[in-house]
Design a protein around this motif. Structure first.
Motif, short mmCIF file in Angstrom:
data_model
loop_
_atom_site.label_atom_id
_atom_site.label_comp_id
_atom_site.label_asym_id
_atom_site.label_seq_id
_atom_site.Cartn_x
_atom_site.Cartn_y
_atom_site.Cartn_z
N SER A 222 5.68 -18.85 -119.87
CA SER A 222 7.07 -19.06 -119.47
C SER A 222 7.10 -19.93 -118.23
N PRO A 223 8.16 -20.70 -118.04
CA PRO A 223 8.24 -21.57 -116.87
C PRO A 223 8.41 -20.79 -115.57
N SER A 224 8.92 -19.57 -115.61
CA SER A 224 9.12 -18.80 -114.39
C SER A 224 7.85 -18.06 -114.04
N GLY A 225 7.12 -18.59 -113.09
CA GLY A 225 5.91 -17.92 -112.64
C GLY A 225 4.68 -18.27 -113.47
N GLY A 226 4.83 -18.83 -114.63
CA GLY A 226 3.70 -19.23 -115.45
C GLY A 226 3.00 -18.08 -116.14
N TYR A 227 3.63 -16.88 -116.23
CA TYR A 227 3.02 -15.74 -116.88
C TYR A 227 3.72 -15.47 -118.20
N PRO A 228 3.02 -14.97 -119.18
CA PRO A 228 3.68 -14.62 -120.45
C PRO A 228 4.73 -13.53 -120.23
N ASN A 229 5.72 -13.52 -121.10
CA ASN A 229 6.83 -12.58 -120.97
C ASN A 229 6.47 -11.16 -121.40
N ASN A 230 5.47 -11.00 -122.22
CA ASN A 230 5.18 -9.69 -122.80
C ASN A 230 4.06 -8.93 -122.07
N LEU A 231 3.96 -9.07 -120.76
CA LEU A 231 2.94 -8.34 -120.00
C LEU A 231 3.41 -6.92 -119.72
N SER A 232 2.48 -6.00 -119.73
CA SER A 232 2.82 -4.63 -119.36
C SER A 232 3.04 -4.58 -117.85
N PRO A 233 3.75 -3.58 -117.35
CA PRO A 233 3.99 -3.51 -115.91
C PRO A 233 2.69 -3.40 -115.09
N GLN A 234 1.67 -2.73 -115.65
CA GLN A 234 0.42 -2.59 -114.93
C GLN A 234 -0.28 -3.95 -114.79
N ALA B 182 1.21 -6.92 -114.95
CA ALA B 182 2.02 -7.75 -114.07
C ALA B 182 1.74 -7.40 -112.60
N ASP B 183 1.59 -6.11 -112.29
CA ASP B 183 1.28 -5.69 -110.93
C ASP B 183 -0.09 -6.20 -110.51
N ALA B 184 -1.05 -6.12 -111.41
CA ALA B 184 -2.40 -6.59 -111.09
C ALA B 184 -2.40 -8.09 -110.83
N VAL B 185 -1.62 -8.85 -111.63
CA VAL B 185 -1.57 -10.30 -111.45
C VAL B 185 -0.90 -10.65 -110.12
N GLN B 186 0.17 -9.96 -109.81
CA GLN B 186 0.90 -10.25 -108.56
C GLN B 186 0.07 -9.87 -107.34
N ASN B 187 -0.77 -8.85 -107.43
CA ASN B 187 -1.54 -8.37 -106.29
C ASN B 187 -3.04 -8.64 -106.45
N ILE B 188 -3.35 -9.76 -107.08
CA ILE B 188 -4.75 -10.05 -107.39
C ILE B 188 -5.60 -10.18 -106.12
N GLU B 189 -5.03 -10.72 -105.03
CA GLU B 189 -5.81 -10.85 -103.80
C GLU B 189 -6.22 -9.48 -103.27
N PHE B 190 -5.31 -8.51 -103.35
CA PHE B 190 -5.64 -7.16 -102.88
C PHE B 190 -6.77 -6.56 -103.71
N TYR B 191 -6.70 -6.72 -105.03
CA TYR B 191 -7.74 -6.15 -105.89
C TYR B 191 -9.08 -6.85 -105.68
N GLN B 192 -9.06 -8.15 -105.39
CA GLN B 192 -10.30 -8.85 -105.08
C GLN B 192 -10.88 -8.33 -103.77
N TRP B 193 -10.03 -8.14 -102.77
CA TRP B 193 -10.49 -7.61 -101.49
C TRP B 193 -11.06 -6.20 -101.70
N LEU B 194 -10.37 -5.39 -102.50
CA LEU B 194 -10.80 -4.02 -102.74
C LEU B 194 -12.15 -3.99 -103.46
N SER B 195 -12.39 -4.94 -104.37
CA SER B 195 -13.68 -4.98 -105.07
C SER B 195 -14.81 -5.34 -104.12
N ASN B 196 -14.50 -6.07 -103.04
CA ASN B 196 -15.52 -6.41 -102.05
C ASN B 196 -15.69 -5.32 -100.99
#
Length: 140
Positions: free
Chosen positions: A97-109, A111-125
């Protein structure tokens, strides 16, 4: 060395190859006089060595394999197959989709992971921070 304590295969091979010192060789020879099992092991090692002795000469007579010449039609065909596969994947992937470049049919979990990917990368380190949060009763 007595017949109760048999020679190891390494000791027998060391003796058979002539690498044992004079003192070791004398002890081994005394043991071999009284131990039929070690005598058998010594003879077995000699037979195996005799059977394997011609292998280097046989290997030297084997014809050498030459490197295959590059056959350009095969290389070209492999490149075309790769390009066709890449094009098929590009065409078959659902459009974003043109808004944000993410598919429309993502689950909320997701979508949250995509929006907060930097946090999850930091947490993995920093896994110790996750362990501390779990110990304190904080699941996030």
């Amino acid at each position: 060395m007595t017949t109760r304590n048999h020679l190891t295969t390494a000791q027998i091979d060391h003796y058979r190859s002539g690498l044992a010192s004079a003192e070791q060789a004398a002890q081994i020879e005394m043991h071999l006089k009284d131990c039929p099992q070690c005598q058998h092991d010594l003879q077995f090692g000699r037979r195996v060595s005799a059977l394997l002795a011609p292998l280097p000469q046989l290997a030297a007579r084997m014809p050498r394999r030459h490197a295959r010449a590059v056959r350009w039609p095969r290389v070209f065909a492999a490149g075309m197959a790769t390009a066709s596969l890449a094009l098929a994947v590009f065409i078959s992937v659902p459009h974003f989709s043109p808004s944000g470049g993410y598919p429309n049919n993502l689950s909320p979990q997701v979508a949250d992971a995509v929006q907060n990917i930097e946090f999850y990368q930091w947490l993995s380190n920093h896994p110790q921070m996750l362990q501390q949060g779990l110990q304190n009763g904080n699941p996030a």
